[in-house]
Design an enzyme around this catalytic site. Structure first.
Site, short mmCIF file in Angstrom:
data_model
loop_
_atom_site.label_atom_id
_atom_site.label_comp_id
_atom_site.label_asym_id
_atom_site.label_seq_id
_atom_site.Cartn_x
_atom_site.Cartn_y
_atom_site.Cartn_z
N HIS A 93 0.92 -1.14 0.00
CA HIS A 93 -0.16 0.04 0.12
C HIS A 93 0.82 1.30 -0.04
CE1 HIS A 93 -3.63 1.90 0.17
NE2 HIS A 93 -4.41 1.20 0.68
N ASP A 137 -2.44 2.30 -4.15
CA ASP A 137 -3.44 2.13 -3.36
C ASP A 137 -4.38 1.24 -3.76
OD1 ASP A 137 -2.60 4.48 -1.86
OD2 ASP A 137 -3.49 5.88 -3.05
#
Length: 226
Positions: free
Chosen positions: A202, A206
């Site tokens: 992450h 995203d």
């Protein structure tokens, strides 16, 4: 407390694998998206190629789908090194290979983005043979940009693969199962679906673009041969 029936030291290659797994979880912000794709077109393409004299496996065709998806989602193809995300123009596809003795390696097929399914199959088989003979190079073991891990021959449908650090993503492939879906004429029919699990870092990617990648992989599988 009863003594253990068998003690297996975490040393040597097994120890290196253990250390890398722990390091990956400690250094990357890992999250997994789960999905599934209709595999009817993929199985039809496998049968068509076999009839034409070209033998390929489901895994080979799934690797091809991943390569095509990465060509459309380049932000997932690369590595996180220090405080930098280094995206790669070349798709160097690492393939997880289980070895005797509960060992695991994930050498890279360099230049996978320029290969057709037959070339991908040949490269995968070559890596597997050399892995069993302990003849892989350090560059092959560490140079990939995206990893595929296949558990399709087990009863596992989805899982949470650990990123092959410092890569951005790893795709876990589960077994195929028949699912009831509504056909074009409105009737319910059974169609084969393959379980997919995409773990991503992450820090570099995203949730939405990772979801886009999963969707593209599914679309490539469902459009196989067209």
């Amino acid at each position: 407390m009863k003594s253990a029936a068998k003690v297996v030291p975490l040393k040597g290659v097994r120890g290196m694998i253990a250390d890398r797994m722990v390091e990956s979880l400690q250094t990357a912000a890992q999250l997994t998206h789960h999905g599934s794709a209709d595999a009817a077109a993929l199985l039809a393409e496998k049968a068509r190629l076999a009839e034409a004299g070209t033998k390929v496996s489901v895994e080979d065709l799934l690797m091809l789908a991943v390569v095509r998806a990465l060509q459309k989602n380049s932000d997932a193809n690369g590595r996180v090194e220090g405080r930098e995300v280094k995206l790669s123009e070349a798709i160097d596809l690492s393939v997880a290979i289980a070895l005797p003795g509960n060992l695991l390696v994930a050498p890279a097929i360099f230049g996978a983005g320029a290969m057709d399914v037959s070339a991908l199959r040949a490269a995968r088989q070559d890596l597997a043979a050399r892995a069993k003979a302990n003849k892989l190079s350090v560059t092959e073991m560490t140079g990939g940009t995206f990893t595929v891990s296949n558990l399709g021959l087990t009863r596992v449908e989805h899982f949470t693969p650990i990123i092959n650090a410092p890569q951005i993503c790893i795709l876990g492939i589960g077994r195929m199962t028949d699912r009831a879906v509504r056909g074009d004429n409105g009737a319910i029919e059974l169609r084969p679906h393959v379980g997919l699990s995409l773990t991503f870092d992450h820090r570099a990617l995203d949730g939405a673009p990772a979801g886009d990648l999963m969707t593209t992989i599914c679309n490539e599988i469902e459009a196989m041969g067209s």
